[in-house]
Design a protein around this motif. Sequence first.
Motif, PDB file in Angstrom:
ATOM      1  N   VAL A 181       0.846  -1.190   0.000  1.00 32.64           N
ATOM      2  CA  VAL A 181       0.000   0.000   0.000  1.00 32.64           C
ATOM      3  C   VAL A 181       0.885   1.245   0.000  1.00 32.64           C
ATOM      4  O   VAL A 181       1.751   1.404   0.862  1.00 32.64           O
ATOM      5  CB  VAL A 181      -0.937   0.017   1.224  1.00 32.64           C
ATOM      6  CG1 VAL A 181      -1.764   1.305   1.252  1.00 32.64           C
ATOM      7  CG2 VAL A 181      -1.852  -1.203   1.202  1.00 32.64           C
ATOM      8  N   THR A 182       0.684   2.121  -0.984  1.00 33.55           N
ATOM      9  CA  THR A 182       1.515   3.315  -1.121  1.00 33.55           C
ATOM     10  C   THR A 182       0.658   4.568  -0.977  1.00 33.55           C
ATOM     11  O   THR A 182      -0.363   4.712  -1.639  1.00 33.55           O
ATOM     12  CB  THR A 182       2.241   3.329  -2.473  1.00 33.55           C
ATOM     13  OG1 THR A 182       1.312   3.628  -3.526  1.00 33.55           O
ATOM     14  CG2 THR A 182       2.891   1.987  -2.769  1.00 33.55           C
ATOM     15  N   ILE A 233       3.518  -1.193   3.991  1.00 36.67           N
ATOM     16  CA  ILE A 233       3.177   0.207   3.794  1.00 36.67           C
ATOM     17  C   ILE A 233       4.408   0.955   3.270  1.00 36.67           C
ATOM     18  O   ILE A 233       5.470   0.914   3.892  1.00 36.67           O
ATOM     19  CB  ILE A 233       2.692   0.869   5.094  1.00 36.67           C
ATOM     20  CG1 ILE A 233       1.577   0.039   5.745  1.00 36.67           C
ATOM     21  CG2 ILE A 233       2.236   2.293   4.819  1.00 36.67           C
ATOM     22  CD1 ILE A 233       0.328  -0.114   4.895  1.00 36.67           C
ATOM     23  N   VAL A 234       4.250   1.618   2.139  1.00 35.60           N
ATOM     24  CA  VAL A 234       5.328   2.425   1.568  1.00 35.60           C
ATOM     25  C   VAL A 234       4.861   3.879   1.568  1.00 35.60           C
ATOM     26  O   VAL A 234       3.927   4.240   0.853  1.00 35.60           O
ATOM     27  CB  VAL A 234       5.680   1.977   0.135  1.00 35.60           C
ATOM     28  CG1 VAL A 234       6.744   2.888  -0.467  1.00 35.60           C
ATOM     29  CG2 VAL A 234       6.154   0.528   0.127  1.00 35.60           C
ATOM     30  N   SER A 235       5.505   4.708   2.389  1.00 37.49           N
ATOM     31  CA  SER A 235       5.155   6.122   2.452  1.00 37.49           C
ATOM     32  C   SER A 235       6.439   6.933   2.399  1.00 37.49           C
ATOM     33  O   SER A 235       7.051   7.229   3.423  1.00 37.49           O
ATOM     34  CB  SER A 235       4.372   6.429   3.731  1.00 37.49           C
ATOM     35  OG  SER A 235       3.944   7.785   3.746  1.00 37.49           O
ATOM     36  N   ILE A 275       7.311   9.733  -4.311  1.00 38.87           N
ATOM     37  CA  ILE A 275       7.802   8.605  -5.110  1.00 38.87           C
ATOM     38  C   ILE A 275       7.126   7.308  -4.666  1.00 38.87           C
ATOM     39  O   ILE A 275       7.400   6.242  -5.221  1.00 38.87           O
ATOM     40  CB  ILE A 275       9.335   8.451  -5.044  1.00 38.87           C
ATOM     41  CG1 ILE A 275       9.788   7.904  -3.682  1.00 38.87           C
ATOM     42  CG2 ILE A 275      10.029   9.778  -5.355  1.00 38.87           C
ATOM     43  CD1 ILE A 275      11.254   7.499  -3.640  1.00 38.87           C
ATOM     44  N   SER A 276       6.229   7.392  -3.690  1.00 40.69           N
ATOM     45  CA  SER A 276       5.698   6.194  -3.037  1.00 40.69           C
ATOM     46  C   SER A 276       5.100   5.182  -4.006  1.00 40.69           C
ATOM     47  O   SER A 276       5.364   3.980  -3.909  1.00 40.69           O
ATOM     48  CB  SER A 276       4.649   6.597  -1.995  1.00 40.69           C
ATOM     49  OG  SER A 276       5.212   7.413  -0.997  1.00 40.69           O
ATOM     50  N   GLY A 277       4.264   5.648  -4.953  1.00 42.18           N
ATOM     51  CA  GLY A 277       3.588   4.726  -5.862  1.00 42.18           C
ATOM     52  C   GLY A 277       4.552   3.916  -6.701  1.00 42.18           C
ATOM     53  O   GLY A 277       4.400   2.699  -6.882  1.00 42.18           O
ATOM     54  N   GLY A 278       5.577   4.566  -7.253  1.00 37.86           N
ATOM     55  CA  GLY A 278       6.583   3.855  -8.038  1.00 37.86           C
ATOM     56  C   GLY A 278       7.498   3.027  -7.159  1.00 37.86           C
ATOM     57  O   GLY A 278       7.929   1.928  -7.541  1.00 37.86           O
ATOM     58  N   LEU A 279       7.792   3.534  -5.965  1.00 38.09           N
ATOM     59  CA  LEU A 279       8.647   2.793  -5.043  1.00 38.09           C
ATOM     60  C   LEU A 279       7.984   1.491  -4.613  1.00 38.09           C
ATOM     61  O   LEU A 279       8.664   0.496  -4.356  1.00 38.09           O
ATOM     62  CB  LEU A 279       8.968   3.658  -3.825  1.00 38.09           C
ATOM     63  CG  LEU A 279      10.016   3.124  -2.859  1.00 38.09           C
ATOM     64  CD1 LEU A 279      11.356   2.913  -3.555  1.00 38.09           C
ATOM     65  CD2 LEU A 279      10.187   4.066  -1.665  1.00 38.09           C
ATOM     66  N   GLY A 280       6.642   1.485  -4.567  1.00 38.30           N
ATOM     67  CA  GLY A 280       5.937   0.249  -4.250  1.00 38.30           C
ATOM     68  C   GLY A 280       6.237  -0.852  -5.257  1.00 38.30           C
ATOM     69  O   GLY A 280       6.372  -2.026  -4.892  1.00 38.30           O
ATOM     70  N   ALA A 295      -0.079   8.350  -5.141  1.00 35.87           N
ATOM     71  CA  ALA A 295      -0.613   7.559  -6.255  1.00 35.87           C
ATOM     72  C   ALA A 295       0.059   7.911  -7.576  1.00 35.87           C
ATOM     73  O   ALA A 295      -0.020   7.138  -8.539  1.00 35.87           O
ATOM     74  CB  ALA A 295      -2.120   7.774  -6.382  1.00 35.87           C
ATOM     75  N   SER A 296       0.703   9.073  -7.645  1.00 39.42           N
ATOM     76  CA  SER A 296       1.130   9.620  -8.942  1.00 39.42           C
ATOM     77  C   SER A 296       2.070   8.700  -9.708  1.00 39.42           C
ATOM     78  O   SER A 296       1.855   8.421 -10.888  1.00 39.42           O
ATOM     79  CB  SER A 296       1.767  10.997  -8.756  1.00 39.42           C
ATOM     80  OG  SER A 296       2.928  10.923  -7.951  1.00 39.42           O
ATOM     81  N   ALA A 297       3.136   8.228  -9.078  1.00 38.87           N
ATOM     82  CA  ALA A 297       4.120   7.421  -9.804  1.00 38.87           C
ATOM     83  C   ALA A 297       3.567   6.056 -10.194  1.00 38.87           C
ATOM     84  O   ALA A 297       4.013   5.461 -11.189  1.00 38.87           O
ATOM     85  CB  ALA A 297       5.392   7.260  -8.976  1.00 38.87           C
ATOM     86  N   LEU A 298       2.576   5.556  -9.442  1.00 38.34           N
ATOM     87  CA  LEU A 298       1.943   4.289  -9.816  1.00 38.34           C
ATOM     88  C   LEU A 298       1.022   4.498 -11.016  1.00 38.34           C
ATOM     89  O   LEU A 298       1.062   3.721 -11.987  1.00 38.34           O
ATOM     90  CB  LEU A 298       1.159   3.719  -8.632  1.00 38.34           C
ATOM     91  CG  LEU A 298       0.429   2.395  -8.883  1.00 38.34           C
ATOM     92  CD1 LEU A 298       1.396   1.312  -9.346  1.00 38.34           C
ATOM     93  CD2 LEU A 298      -0.320   1.943  -7.628  1.00 38.34           C
TER      94      LEU A 298
END
Length: 379
Positions: free
Chosen positions: A99-100, A141-143, A147-152, A313-316
């Motif tokens: 979850v990002t 959990i990735v926060s 960059i969170s969405g792509g880092l997930g 959510a952006s990078a995902l």
Amino acid sequence: MKKLYLLDDAIISPLGFSTEENIKAIREGRSGLKRQQKPEITENSFYAGIIDESPLNDDFKAIGNPKKYTKLEKMMLLAVQQVLNKNPNLNLAETALVVTTTKGNINLLKDPGNFPEIRIKLSELGKVIADFFGFAQTPIIVSNACISGGLGLAVARRLGSIGKIKNAFVVGGDLVSDFVVSGFNSFQALSQEACKPFSNDRNGISLGEAAAAMLVSIDKPESSGNIALIGDATVNDANHISGPSRTGEGLYQSIQKALKETSISAAEIDFLSAHGTATIYNDEMESIAFHRSALQDTPLHSLKGYYGHTLGASALIESIITKHSMLKNYLYSSKNFGELGVSKSLNIIQQNEEKEINYGLKTASGFGGCNLALVLKKE
């Protein structure tokens, strides 16, 4: 490290409640940004992409009681459900959940409604999603800011490479909450127009809210066309809590490390999906990093003119759009771009066009100096 295959996905945004609706809107040049008023926060109007909760509730009724879940939870649950509908035989007991998000249910600080105080915790957001569908493993959990969405995706790949997981859901989401609006307003970073990434007349960010879900796997699917994440790197520039490095060092190093892992050169990258927030310093930093990486001639776009900045959510979302661009060999224009307004030359995509895309690069940057680069390959 192993490849991570990007399988089915879903996007819930002001542009539509499916990936297909979102891509159709982008192809037609439609934006989800609209003028907003928050007089209790700022006397100036600003543009943001906000989801109407009424149709969201109507769609959610097919899977649950809308009153039992927050707006963000409903968005994320709908995204996961769409992907599960395409994979009815998926064993959730053996599927990880990543979850990002940047702020999660932070809107509950202002108006908790009937929700318990614990619901504001990011760990609880993950638990709500896991319990709703029956994921057996504890959610990851990735926060890490924007960059969170792509880092997930990178986290899922790394866990898969060491044998910890085989399949995973990467789910991202954030809201245009008063907390976020007031924060960016305090930086005087909110644009009073729809944002204009990389343009000389850009004057700030447009915010957005959205959720996305993607099923990923270490195992190669049997379908004829696949997109795989083959390289990733994240480097922190340690420059400032909210200001990016003026030299683009962290992003530059992220790109170099990701390319080195894949053993391909910058010249082989066919398309670049940039972060492109339309703030003065972010866009300038990116142009420097791309130029240092010999990517100045690579076709490039930012999707922020369609969605605004959807934070975690952006990078995902942008990785999902990149995946479909590669599968369809189709480049989407960078909305609201006018005349180049950064110091280094860039090849901004100004109209939709067909192009063979074998390798794509997705980058992202965020507060606290975080930077990310993902290298995608068509197989």
